[in-house]
Enzyme design. Sequence first.
Site, PDB file in Angstrom:
ATOM      1  N   SER A   8      46.038  37.184  43.194  1.00  0.00           N
ATOM      2  CA  SER A   8      45.382  36.055  42.532  1.00  0.00           C
ATOM      3  C   SER A   8      46.418  35.245  41.774  1.00  0.00           C
ATOM      4  O   SER A   8      47.045  35.734  40.827  1.00  0.00           O
ATOM      5  CB  SER A   8      44.310  36.551  41.564  1.00  0.00           C
ATOM      6  OG  SER A   8      43.955  35.498  40.697  1.00  0.00           O
ATOM      7  N   HIS A  33      44.804  34.172  46.787  1.00  0.00           N
ATOM      8  CA  HIS A  33      43.508  33.980  46.118  1.00  0.00           C
ATOM      9  C   HIS A  33      43.678  32.947  45.004  1.00  0.00           C
ATOM     10  O   HIS A  33      44.527  33.077  44.132  1.00  0.00           O
ATOM     11  CB  HIS A  33      43.043  35.319  45.553  1.00  0.00           C
ATOM     12  CG  HIS A  33      41.689  35.297  44.935  1.00  0.00           C
ATOM     13  ND1 HIS A  33      40.531  35.395  45.668  1.00  0.00           N
ATOM     14  CD2 HIS A  33      41.292  35.198  43.636  1.00  0.00           C
ATOM     15  CE1 HIS A  33      39.480  35.362  44.851  1.00  0.00           C
ATOM     16  NE2 HIS A  33      39.922  35.240  43.614  1.00  0.00           N
ATOM     17  N   ASP A  35      41.752  30.787  42.015  1.00  0.00           N
ATOM     18  CA  ASP A  35      40.572  30.794  41.143  1.00  0.00           C
ATOM     19  C   ASP A  35      40.319  29.417  40.554  1.00  0.00           C
ATOM     20  O   ASP A  35      41.115  28.917  39.763  1.00  0.00           O
ATOM     21  CB  ASP A  35      40.772  31.820  40.023  1.00  0.00           C
ATOM     22  CG  ASP A  35      40.730  33.234  40.563  1.00  0.00           C
ATOM     23  OD1 ASP A  35      39.680  33.619  41.110  1.00  0.00           O
ATOM     24  OD2 ASP A  35      41.757  33.935  40.479  1.00  0.00           O
ATOM     25  N   MET A  37      37.982  27.220  38.209  1.00  0.00           N
ATOM     26  CA  MET A  37      37.022  27.392  37.104  1.00  0.00           C
ATOM     27  C   MET A  37      36.783  26.047  36.420  1.00  0.00           C
ATOM     28  O   MET A  37      37.711  25.260  36.259  1.00  0.00           O
ATOM     29  CB  MET A  37      37.580  28.372  36.080  1.00  0.00           C
ATOM     30  CG  MET A  37      38.020  29.706  36.660  1.00  0.00           C
ATOM     31  SD  MET A  37      38.482  30.856  35.360  1.00  0.00           S
ATOM     32  CE  MET A  37      39.172  32.198  36.332  1.00  0.00           C
ATOM     33  N   HIS A  66      38.195  30.752  45.446  1.00  0.00           N
ATOM     34  CA  HIS A  66      37.057  31.343  44.736  1.00  0.00           C
ATOM     35  C   HIS A  66      36.537  30.307  43.741  1.00  0.00           C
ATOM     36  O   HIS A  66      37.174  30.058  42.724  1.00  0.00           O
ATOM     37  CB  HIS A  66      37.556  32.620  44.039  1.00  0.00           C
ATOM     38  CG  HIS A  66      36.545  33.318  43.192  1.00  0.00           C
ATOM     39  ND1 HIS A  66      36.887  34.314  42.293  1.00  0.00           N
ATOM     40  CD2 HIS A  66      35.195  33.183  43.094  1.00  0.00           C
ATOM     41  CE1 HIS A  66      35.806  34.760  41.681  1.00  0.00           C
ATOM     42  NE2 HIS A  66      34.767  34.083  42.139  1.00  0.00           N
ATOM     43  N   MET A  68      34.418  29.172  40.908  1.00  0.00           N
ATOM     44  CA  MET A  68      33.601  29.596  39.756  1.00  0.00           C
ATOM     45  C   MET A  68      33.164  28.329  39.036  1.00  0.00           C
ATOM     46  O   MET A  68      33.596  28.038  37.919  1.00  0.00           O
ATOM     47  CB  MET A  68      34.421  30.525  38.847  1.00  0.00           C
ATOM     48  CG  MET A  68      34.556  31.920  39.422  1.00  0.00           C
ATOM     49  SD  MET A  68      35.930  32.827  38.671  1.00  0.00           S
ATOM     50  CE  MET A  68      37.266  32.186  39.666  1.00  0.00           C
ATOM     51  N   MET A 137      32.325  40.771  42.119  1.00  0.00           N
ATOM     52  CA  MET A 137      33.152  40.696  40.908  1.00  0.00           C
ATOM     53  C   MET A 137      33.138  42.072  40.245  1.00  0.00           C
ATOM     54  O   MET A 137      32.067  42.661  40.041  1.00  0.00           O
ATOM     55  CB  MET A 137      32.607  39.654  39.936  1.00  0.00           C
ATOM     56  CG  MET A 137      32.821  38.201  40.341  1.00  0.00           C
ATOM     57  SD  MET A 137      34.536  37.728  40.691  1.00  0.00           S
ATOM     58  CE  MET A 137      35.374  38.186  39.161  1.00  0.00           C
ATOM     59  N   GLY A 142      36.229  34.703  34.777  1.00  0.00           N
ATOM     60  CA  GLY A 142      36.714  33.761  33.758  1.00  0.00           C
ATOM     61  C   GLY A 142      38.164  33.980  33.373  1.00  0.00           C
ATOM     62  O   GLY A 142      38.865  33.019  33.067  1.00  0.00           O
ATOM     63  N   PHE A 143      38.612  35.214  33.421  1.00  0.00           N
ATOM     64  CA  PHE A 143      39.964  35.501  32.947  1.00  0.00           C
ATOM     65  C   PHE A 143      40.599  36.620  33.766  1.00  0.00           C
ATOM     66  O   PHE A 143      39.895  37.522  34.236  1.00  0.00           O
ATOM     67  CB  PHE A 143      39.935  35.934  31.473  1.00  0.00           C
ATOM     68  CG  PHE A 143      39.287  34.906  30.586  1.00  0.00           C
ATOM     69  CD1 PHE A 143      40.017  33.816  30.114  1.00  0.00           C
ATOM     70  CD2 PHE A 143      37.939  35.009  30.265  1.00  0.00           C
ATOM     71  CE1 PHE A 143      39.397  32.843  29.324  1.00  0.00           C
ATOM     72  CE2 PHE A 143      37.318  34.041  29.478  1.00  0.00           C
ATOM     73  CZ  PHE A 143      38.054  32.955  29.000  1.00  0.00           C
ATOM     74  N   GLY A 144      41.916  36.557  33.875  1.00  0.00           N
ATOM     75  CA  GLY A 144      42.646  37.654  34.482  1.00  0.00           C
ATOM     76  C   GLY A 144      42.892  38.733  33.437  1.00  0.00           C
ATOM     77  O   GLY A 144      42.652  38.530  32.243  1.00  0.00           O
ATOM     78  N   ASP A 175      37.239  41.850  43.088  1.00  0.00           N
ATOM     79  CA  ASP A 175      38.054  40.947  42.267  1.00  0.00           C
ATOM     80  C   ASP A 175      37.867  41.264  40.790  1.00  0.00           C
ATOM     81  O   ASP A 175      36.784  41.091  40.245  1.00  0.00           O
ATOM     82  CB  ASP A 175      37.595  39.503  42.582  1.00  0.00           C
ATOM     83  CG  ASP A 175      38.425  38.450  41.865  1.00  0.00           C
ATOM     84  OD1 ASP A 175      39.429  38.792  41.226  1.00  0.00           O
ATOM     85  OD2 ASP A 175      38.046  37.260  41.967  1.00  0.00           O
ATOM     86  N   GLY A 176      38.940  41.721  40.185  1.00  0.00           N
ATOM     87  CA  GLY A 176      38.926  41.968  38.747  1.00  0.00           C
ATOM     88  C   GLY A 176      39.337  43.377  38.380  1.00  0.00           C
ATOM     89  O   GLY A 176      38.665  44.340  38.743  1.00  0.00           O
TER      90      GLY A 176
HETATM   91  C1  DX5 Z   1      38.649  36.337  37.327  1.00  0.00           C
HETATM   92  C2  DX5 Z   1      39.227  35.894  38.644  1.00  0.00           C
HETATM   93  C3  DX5 Z   1      40.174  36.852  39.216  1.00  0.00           C
HETATM   94  C4  DX5 Z   1      41.350  37.193  38.339  1.00  0.00           C
HETATM   95  C5  DX5 Z   1      41.651  38.642  38.563  1.00  0.00           C
HETATM   96  O1  DX5 Z   1      37.589  35.548  36.992  1.00  0.00           O
HETATM   97  O2  DX5 Z   1      38.199  35.678  39.605  1.00  0.00           O
HETATM   98  O3  DX5 Z   1      40.605  36.487  40.518  1.00  0.00           O
HETATM   99  O4  DX5 Z   1      42.506  36.437  38.581  1.00  0.00           O
HETATM  100  O5  DX5 Z   1      42.652  39.023  37.704  1.00  0.00           O
HETATM  101  P1  DX5 Z   1      43.008  40.538  37.465  1.00  0.00           P
HETATM  102  O6  DX5 Z   1      43.391  41.122  38.781  1.00  0.00           O
HETATM  103  O7  DX5 Z   1      44.169  40.453  36.506  1.00  0.00           O
HETATM  104  O8  DX5 Z   1      41.806  41.193  36.860  1.00  0.00           O
HETATM  105 ZN    ZN Z   2      38.876  35.347  41.743  1.00  0.00          ZN
END
Ligand code: DX5
Ligand code: ZN
Length: 221
Positions: A8, A33, A35, A37, A66, A68, A137, A142-144, A175-176
Amino acid sequence: MDYYIAPSLLSADFGRLAEEVRAVEKAGADLLHVDVMDGRFVPNITIGPPVVAAIKGCAAVPVDVHLMIVEPERYLDAFAEAGADVITVHAEAAPHLQRAAARIRELGKKAGVALNPSTSLSAVEWVLSDVDMVLLMTVNPGFGGQAYLPAMTGKIELLRSQLSRAGLAVDIQVDGGIKADNVSEVVRAGANVIVSGSGIFGTKDYGKTIAEMRQNIRRAS
Ligand code: DX5
Ligand code: ZN
């Protein structure tokens, strides 16, 4: 089953995006991937079609987008034009999910539908034959860098058994919170498209990390 590792880019260094893309591809990424948002469906804001086009411009592997965002159907054409190869919309954001999936396929792209952790599998039950992939999910989007929610393992198992019973070869993307040390758990449960952001970009040697993930996937499958 074929397995794919999808770093990602959310956890990449955005100031050196092209370099990061090349580095992760050289390290063995199967998909990139991305993201997207909007600050409405999720609290965070990231990138839009122009940056997807820039990523596509330097990518050698397929770009997996993806979304969101609320009302994703308004942006399907724009992301397809930007070069997305896979487009995933959230069931919670798209009341006419079948129409959205059909449109993505009409645009010549692979169609994915995503579910938040708290959304039941029944939300995708009647579109399973219209999609190429279901994204489960495994954190709240929302966040990594968040921790994997252990209850999601049972959800992956249940979806894989429903797909097998229906005779459908649909990909399950997770994912996540996935890293080299817990990838076995999701693969054993039935996931085959593995997204990892901080689990790859947060390590020094992407090649070593991806090789370790792949080895753990092989052992678990
Ligand atoms: C979160 C994203 C993910 C995110 C995953 O909302 O959809 O793709 O980048 O990050 P990690 O692998 O660090 O949890
Ligand atoms: Zn994602």
